[in-house]
Design a protein around this motif. Structure first.
Motif, mmCIF file in Angstrom:
data_model
loop_
_atom_site.group_PDB
_atom_site.id
_atom_site.type_symbol
_atom_site.label_atom_id
_atom_site.label_comp_id
_atom_site.label_asym_id
_atom_site.label_seq_id
_atom_site.Cartn_x
_atom_site.Cartn_y
_atom_site.Cartn_z
ATOM 1 N N THR A 1 -64.048 -11.414 -29.548
ATOM 2 C CA THR A 1 -63.287 -11.641 -30.773
ATOM 3 C C THR A 1 -62.852 -13.094 -30.932
ATOM 4 O O THR A 1 -62.943 -13.657 -32.021
ATOM 5 C CB THR A 1 -62.038 -10.731 -30.800
ATOM 6 O OG1 THR A 1 -62.455 -9.388 -30.586
ATOM 7 C CG2 THR A 1 -61.306 -10.832 -32.114
ATOM 8 N N LEU A 2 -62.388 -13.703 -29.840
ATOM 9 C CA LEU A 2 -61.882 -15.074 -29.921
ATOM 10 C C LEU A 2 -62.958 -16.112 -29.638
ATOM 11 O O LEU A 2 -62.714 -17.307 -29.789
ATOM 12 C CB LEU A 2 -60.714 -15.259 -28.947
ATOM 13 C CG LEU A 2 -59.550 -14.274 -29.101
ATOM 14 C CD1 LEU A 2 -58.472 -14.576 -28.072
ATOM 15 C CD2 LEU A 2 -58.980 -14.323 -30.510
ATOM 16 N N ALA B 1 -51.949 -14.557 -39.486
ATOM 17 C CA ALA B 1 -53.393 -14.338 -39.599
ATOM 18 C C ALA B 1 -53.780 -13.002 -38.988
ATOM 19 O O ALA B 1 -53.215 -12.570 -37.997
ATOM 20 C CB ALA B 1 -54.151 -15.466 -38.904
ATOM 21 N N ALA B 2 -54.759 -12.343 -39.597
ATOM 22 C CA ALA B 2 -55.207 -11.028 -39.128
ATOM 23 C C ALA B 2 -56.160 -11.139 -37.933
ATOM 24 O O ALA B 2 -56.272 -10.219 -37.152
ATOM 25 C CB ALA B 2 -55.888 -10.273 -40.257
ATOM 26 N N ASP B 3 -56.859 -12.270 -37.822
ATOM 27 C CA ASP B 3 -57.774 -12.449 -36.694
ATOM 28 C C ASP B 3 -57.845 -13.921 -36.328
ATOM 29 O O ASP B 3 -57.296 -14.772 -36.996
ATOM 30 C CB ASP B 3 -59.163 -11.901 -37.021
ATOM 31 C CG ASP B 3 -59.790 -12.571 -38.233
ATOM 32 O OD1 ASP B 3 -59.115 -13.383 -38.896
ATOM 33 O OD2 ASP B 3 -60.960 -12.292 -38.517
ATOM 34 N N ARG C 1 -50.350 -9.537 -28.642
ATOM 35 C CA ARG C 1 -49.196 -8.730 -29.055
ATOM 36 C C ARG C 1 -49.663 -7.392 -29.578
ATOM 37 O O ARG C 1 -50.688 -7.291 -30.257
ATOM 38 C CB ARG C 1 -48.406 -9.443 -30.155
ATOM 39 C CG ARG C 1 -47.089 -8.729 -30.464
ATOM 40 C CD ARG C 1 -46.368 -9.387 -31.614
ATOM 41 N NE ARG C 1 -46.858 -8.800 -32.852
ATOM 42 C CZ ARG C 1 -46.163 -8.778 -33.968
ATOM 43 N NH1 ARG C 1 -44.982 -9.331 -34.049
ATOM 44 N NH2 ARG C 1 -46.676 -8.216 -35.048
ATOM 45 N N GLY C 2 -48.894 -6.358 -29.273
ATOM 46 C CA GLY C 2 -49.224 -5.014 -29.713
ATOM 47 C C GLY C 2 -48.775 -4.728 -31.134
ATOM 48 O O GLY C 2 -48.177 -5.565 -31.814
ATOM 49 N N ALA D 1 -54.276 -13.846 -32.746
ATOM 50 C CA ALA D 1 -53.683 -13.383 -33.997
ATOM 51 C C ALA D 1 -54.044 -11.923 -34.239
ATOM 52 O O ALA D 1 -55.064 -11.423 -33.761
ATOM 53 C CB ALA D 1 -54.163 -14.254 -35.153
ATOM 54 N N GLY D 2 -53.180 -11.241 -34.953
ATOM 55 C CA GLY D 2 -53.409 -9.834 -35.240
ATOM 56 C C GLY D 2 -52.858 -8.937 -34.148
ATOM 57 O O GLY D 2 -52.100 -9.373 -33.277
ATOM 58 N N ARG D 3 -53.231 -7.675 -34.205
ATOM 59 C CA ARG D 3 -52.740 -6.679 -33.253
ATOM 60 C C ARG D 3 -53.776 -6.425 -32.168
ATOM 61 O O ARG D 3 -54.973 -6.444 -32.417
ATOM 62 C CB ARG D 3 -52.462 -5.365 -33.969
ATOM 63 C CG ARG D 3 -51.430 -5.486 -35.042
ATOM 64 C CD ARG D 3 -51.309 -4.191 -35.780
ATOM 65 N NE ARG D 3 -50.308 -4.289 -36.835
ATOM 66 C CZ ARG D 3 -50.190 -3.430 -37.797
ATOM 67 N NH1 ARG D 3 -50.998 -2.382 -37.864
ATOM 68 N NH2 ARG D 3 -49.256 -3.584 -38.713
#
Length: 115
Positions: A33-34, A81-83, A47-48, A14-16
């Motif tokens: 992060t994940l 979601a942002a993250d 995804r960018g 999720a997020g950029r």
């Protein structure tokens, strides 16, 4: 696209994501992060910022594979979601890669009469 093995878990990050990252950068993002193992045989999709490019990272048992797809028109539908990460099915991944809204696909017909 290369077909995913049966039973493979597919995760959307999720997020950029910075699309300049390659094998090592994306594997580090999976770990940090994940909070997951990039060498566990799962598929991680990123995804960018612009939304027209995705990269998928997968450990095939011998090495990391990195796949990329860019849409010429439109954007990939992504979780809000942002993250974090979101699990999707292989069918949902297939729709996503075709530029279809995988979250709520609509049927082209409805059954009218039973039996």
């Amino acid at each position: 696209m290369i077909a995913a093995p049966a039973g493979m878990r597919v995760w959307l990050a999720a997020g950029r994501t910075d699309m300049h990252k390659g094998f090592d950068g994306l594997a580090a993002q999976v770990q940090q992060t994940l909070a997951d193992d990039p060498f566990g045989g799962q598929l991680f999709v990123f995804r960018g910022r612009r939304g027209d490019l995705v990269k998928a990272l997968w450990w095939d048992g011998q090495g990391l594979c990195l796949f990329a797809k860019r849409l010429e028109r439109g954007r990939f539908v992504w979780p809000a979601a942002a993250d974090g990460k979101v699990v999707v099915t292989a069918a949902q991944l297939s729709m996503l890669l075709e530029g279809i809204d995988w979250r709520m696909p609509r049927r082209t017909w409805q059954p009218e009469i039973a039996g």
